[in-house]
Scaffold this motif. Structure first.
Motif, PDB file in Angstrom:
ATOM      1  N   MET A 253       0.862  -1.143   0.210  1.00 32.41           N
ATOM      2  CA  MET A 253      -0.176  -0.019  -0.135  1.00 32.41           C
ATOM      3  C   MET A 253       1.065   1.367   0.153  1.00 32.41           C
ATOM      4  O   MET A 253       1.655   1.333   1.030  1.00 32.41           O
ATOM      5  CB  MET A 253      -0.979  -0.093   1.276  1.00 32.41           C
ATOM      6  CG  MET A 253      -1.771   1.301   1.246  1.00 32.41           C
ATOM      7  SD  MET A 253      -2.872   1.358   2.838  1.00 32.41           S
ATOM      8  CE  MET A 253      -4.183   0.009   2.100  1.00 32.41           C
TER       9      MET A 253
ATOM     10  N   CYS B 230      -3.106   4.511  -1.339  1.00 36.94           N
ATOM     11  CA  CYS B 230      -4.083   5.113  -0.504  1.00 36.94           C
ATOM     12  C   CYS B 230      -3.862   6.610  -0.152  1.00 36.94           C
ATOM     13  O   CYS B 230      -2.585   7.012  -0.084  1.00 36.94           O
ATOM     14  CB  CYS B 230      -3.767   4.429   0.996  1.00 36.94           C
ATOM     15  SG  CYS B 230      -4.780   5.121   2.340  1.00 36.94           S
TER      16      CYS B 230
ATOM     17  N   LEU C 166      -7.481  -5.548   3.192  1.00 40.64           N
ATOM     18  CA  LEU C 166      -6.269  -5.919   3.713  1.00 40.64           C
ATOM     19  C   LEU C 166      -6.449  -7.410   4.447  1.00 40.64           C
ATOM     20  O   LEU C 166      -5.525  -7.879   4.911  1.00 40.64           O
ATOM     21  CB  LEU C 166      -5.709  -5.016   4.800  1.00 40.64           C
ATOM     22  CG  LEU C 166      -5.630  -3.478   4.428  1.00 40.64           C
ATOM     23  CD1 LEU C 166      -4.909  -2.849   5.639  1.00 40.64           C
ATOM     24  CD2 LEU C 166      -4.659  -3.405   3.025  1.00 40.64           C
TER      25      LEU C 166
ATOM     26  N   THR D 171       0.281  -6.814   4.383  1.00 35.90           N
ATOM     27  CA  THR D 171       0.344  -5.225   3.496  1.00 35.90           C
ATOM     28  C   THR D 171       1.383  -4.417   4.274  1.00 35.90           C
ATOM     29  O   THR D 171       1.413  -4.158   5.273  1.00 35.90           O
ATOM     30  CB  THR D 171      -1.019  -4.754   3.519  1.00 35.90           C
ATOM     31  OG1 THR D 171      -1.965  -5.530   3.235  1.00 35.90           O
ATOM     32  CG2 THR D 171      -1.034  -3.401   2.609  1.00 35.90           C
TER      33      THR D 171
ATOM     34  N   LEU E 136       2.923  -0.907   4.442  1.00 36.42           N
ATOM     35  CA  LEU E 136       2.716   0.531   4.108  1.00 36.42           C
ATOM     36  C   LEU E 136       4.037   1.440   3.750  1.00 36.42           C
ATOM     37  O   LEU E 136       4.987   1.271   4.593  1.00 36.42           O
ATOM     38  CB  LEU E 136       1.970   1.437   5.357  1.00 36.42           C
ATOM     39  CG  LEU E 136       0.322   1.034   5.290  1.00 36.42           C
ATOM     40  CD1 LEU E 136      -0.018  -0.302   5.509  1.00 36.42           C
ATOM     41  CD2 LEU E 136      -0.144   2.111   6.508  1.00 36.42           C
TER      42      LEU E 136
ATOM     43  N   LYS F 166       1.031   7.198   7.611  1.00 35.86           N
ATOM     44  CA  LYS F 166       1.051   5.594   7.772  1.00 35.86           C
ATOM     45  C   LYS F 166       0.879   5.403   9.099  1.00 35.86           C
ATOM     46  O   LYS F 166       0.198   4.293   9.486  1.00 35.86           O
ATOM     47  CB  LYS F 166       2.520   5.298   7.344  1.00 35.86           C
ATOM     48  CG  LYS F 166       2.943   5.388   5.753  1.00 35.86           C
ATOM     49  CD  LYS F 166       4.290   4.968   5.286  1.00 35.86           C
ATOM     50  CE  LYS F 166       5.245   5.277   6.130  1.00 35.86           C
ATOM     51  NZ  LYS F 166       5.640   6.768   5.999  1.00 35.86           N
TER      52      LYS F 166
ATOM     53  N   VAL G 249      -2.379   3.075  10.508  1.00 35.25           N
ATOM     54  CA  VAL G 249      -2.164   1.665  11.323  1.00 35.25           C
ATOM     55  C   VAL G 249      -2.708   1.921  12.725  1.00 35.25           C
ATOM     56  O   VAL G 249      -3.762   0.879  12.998  1.00 35.25           O
ATOM     57  CB  VAL G 249      -0.682   1.513  11.396  1.00 35.25           C
ATOM     58  CG1 VAL G 249      -0.412   0.406  12.664  1.00 35.25           C
ATOM     59  CG2 VAL G 249      -0.098   1.152  10.360  1.00 35.25           C
TER      60      VAL G 249
ATOM     61  N   LEU H 262      -6.284   1.201  11.825  1.00 35.41           N
ATOM     62  CA  LEU H 262      -6.540  -0.134  11.565  1.00 35.41           C
ATOM     63  C   LEU H 262      -6.537  -1.018  12.756  1.00 35.41           C
ATOM     64  O   LEU H 262      -7.055  -2.242  12.945  1.00 35.41           O
ATOM     65  CB  LEU H 262      -5.721  -0.773  10.490  1.00 35.41           C
ATOM     66  CG  LEU H 262      -5.898   0.154   8.985  1.00 35.41           C
ATOM     67  CD1 LEU H 262      -4.815  -0.159   8.011  1.00 35.41           C
ATOM     68  CD2 LEU H 262      -7.374  -0.227   8.335  1.00 35.41           C
TER      69      LEU H 262
ATOM     70  N   LEU I 140      -4.175  -8.098  12.102  1.00 37.02           N
ATOM     71  CA  LEU I 140      -5.433  -7.520  11.810  1.00 37.02           C
ATOM     72  C   LEU I 140      -6.353  -8.222  12.636  1.00 37.02           C
ATOM     73  O   LEU I 140      -6.391  -9.562  12.599  1.00 37.02           O
ATOM     74  CB  LEU I 140      -5.751  -7.131  10.470  1.00 37.02           C
ATOM     75  CG  LEU I 140      -4.682  -6.106   9.579  1.00 37.02           C
ATOM     76  CD1 LEU I 140      -4.894  -6.246   8.260  1.00 37.02           C
ATOM     77  CD2 LEU I 140      -4.772  -4.790  10.134  1.00 37.02           C
TER      78      LEU I 140
ATOM     79  N   TRP J 257      -2.059  -9.215   8.114  1.00 33.80           N
ATOM     80  CA  TRP J 257      -1.062  -8.232   8.909  1.00 33.80           C
ATOM     81  C   TRP J 257      -0.718  -7.147   8.155  1.00 33.80           C
ATOM     82  O   TRP J 257      -0.657  -6.986   6.888  1.00 33.80           O
ATOM     83  CB  TRP J 257       0.391  -8.961   8.925  1.00 33.80           C
ATOM     84  CG  TRP J 257       0.413 -10.236   9.696  1.00 33.80           C
ATOM     85  CD1 TRP J 257      -0.106 -11.395   9.385  1.00 33.80           C
ATOM     86  CD2 TRP J 257       0.882 -10.524  11.185  1.00 33.80           C
ATOM     87  NE1 TRP J 257       0.009 -12.231  10.600  1.00 33.80           N
ATOM     88  CE2 TRP J 257       0.680 -11.770  11.699  1.00 33.80           C
ATOM     89  CE3 TRP J 257       1.559  -9.478  11.989  1.00 33.80           C
ATOM     90  CZ2 TRP J 257       1.063 -12.343  12.697  1.00 33.80           C
ATOM     91  CZ3 TRP J 257       1.836 -10.064  13.229  1.00 33.80           C
ATOM     92  CH2 TRP J 257       1.568 -11.280  13.800  1.00 33.80           C
ATOM     93  N   VAL J 258      -0.678  -6.057   8.989  1.00 35.66           N
ATOM     94  CA  VAL J 258      -0.141  -4.710   8.318  1.00 35.66           C
ATOM     95  C   VAL J 258       1.304  -4.222   8.915  1.00 35.66           C
ATOM     96  O   VAL J 258       1.434  -4.454  10.082  1.00 35.66           O
ATOM     97  CB  VAL J 258      -1.346  -3.501   8.599  1.00 35.66           C
ATOM     98  CG1 VAL J 258      -1.284  -3.391   9.961  1.00 35.66           C
ATOM     99  CG2 VAL J 258      -0.868  -2.374   7.894  1.00 35.66           C
TER     100      VAL J 258
ATOM    101  N   ASP K 227       3.987  -1.477   9.457  1.00 30.96           N
ATOM    102  CA  ASP K 227       4.103  -0.027   9.382  1.00 30.96           C
ATOM    103  C   ASP K 227       5.611   0.174   9.090  1.00 30.96           C
ATOM    104  O   ASP K 227       6.509  -0.483   9.688  1.00 30.96           O
ATOM    105  CB  ASP K 227       3.724   0.678  10.595  1.00 30.96           C
ATOM    106  CG  ASP K 227       3.844   2.233  10.750  1.00 30.96           C
ATOM    107  OD1 ASP K 227       3.975   2.871   9.522  1.00 30.96           O
ATOM    108  OD2 ASP K 227       3.934   2.608  11.720  1.00 30.96           O
TER     109      ASP K 227
END
Length: 203
Positions: A1, A33, A72, A77, A79, A87, A91, A94, A123, A128-129, A131
């Motif tokens: 992203m 985004c 997501l 993902t 960022l 960013k 996070v 989210l 998540l 997973w996200v 940062d």
């Protein structure tokens, strides 16, 4: 992203171009985004990427995040973006208990490096996200023009007819490029892809 602020700091398309090139060449699914929609409309910046296989979402302070969160689920993902684009703020929205530090943009319009390391967070609905600290440069030395175009099935088929060594930029650099034979929606995709190829050449 790829996260881009529409203002404060002002949006820069160069990083987006290079990140898209890397994503397409690497078989990743890019998402653009756009944050800080309360400061500027998203359409003018987003229009630059019309014709590409790219999902564009907004995540301004007052924008609901359902569309972003749905993309997501079940994914890993990362960022990516300059400092100060939001960013870590994204996070924290989210993943409410993430507690990622955020900061203001400096007086010269550049973000301060608040995040100093990459952190992966789970998540709620799966996936997973990640940062990351703000990006200052993004290299593409390992990528060739064909690597980018192979991500687009219609364009990949066309370039099979190009002469050896074609850079696919069109006249005058590549006067016999087979992409110039395409028309309609495909021609618009060619224009968008050539924007990326030009960025690759500059990089």
């Amino acid at each position: 992203m790829i996260v881009v602020a529409l203002a404060d700091p002002p949006p820069r398309s160069g990083l987006v171009d290079r990140a898209l090139i890397a994503a397409y060449a690497g078989g990743l699914t890019p998402i653009l985004c756009l944050t800080k929609t309360d400061l500027a409309p998203p359409e003018p910046f987003a229009e630059q990427f019309t014709g590409l296989d790219l999902t564009v979402v907004t995540a301004g302070r007052d924008d609901p995040l359902a569309a972003v969160a749905d993309l997501l689920v079940g994914q890993i993902t990362v960022l990516l973006g300059h400092s100060g684009v939001g960013k870590s703020t994204l996070v924290n929205r989210l993943v409410p208990d993430a507690g990622r530090a955020t900061g203001d943009v400096s007086g010269v319009g550049k973000g301060r490096h608040i995040s100093t390391q990459s952190v992966a967070l789970p998540l709620r609905d799966g996936g997973w996200v990640i940062d990351t600290p703000g990006v200052r440069s993004f290299g593409l030395a390992h990528i060739e023009p064909d690597d980018v175009l192979m991500a687009f099935s219609d364009l990949a088929e066309a370039i099979a007819e190009c002469p050896r060594g074609c850079g696919h930029l069109g006249p005058p650099a590549d006067p016999e490029c087979a992409l110039d034979t395409l028309s309609g929606p495909a021609a618009r995709r060619v224009a968008a892809a050539r924007r990326l190829l030009a960025a690759l050449t500059e990089a």
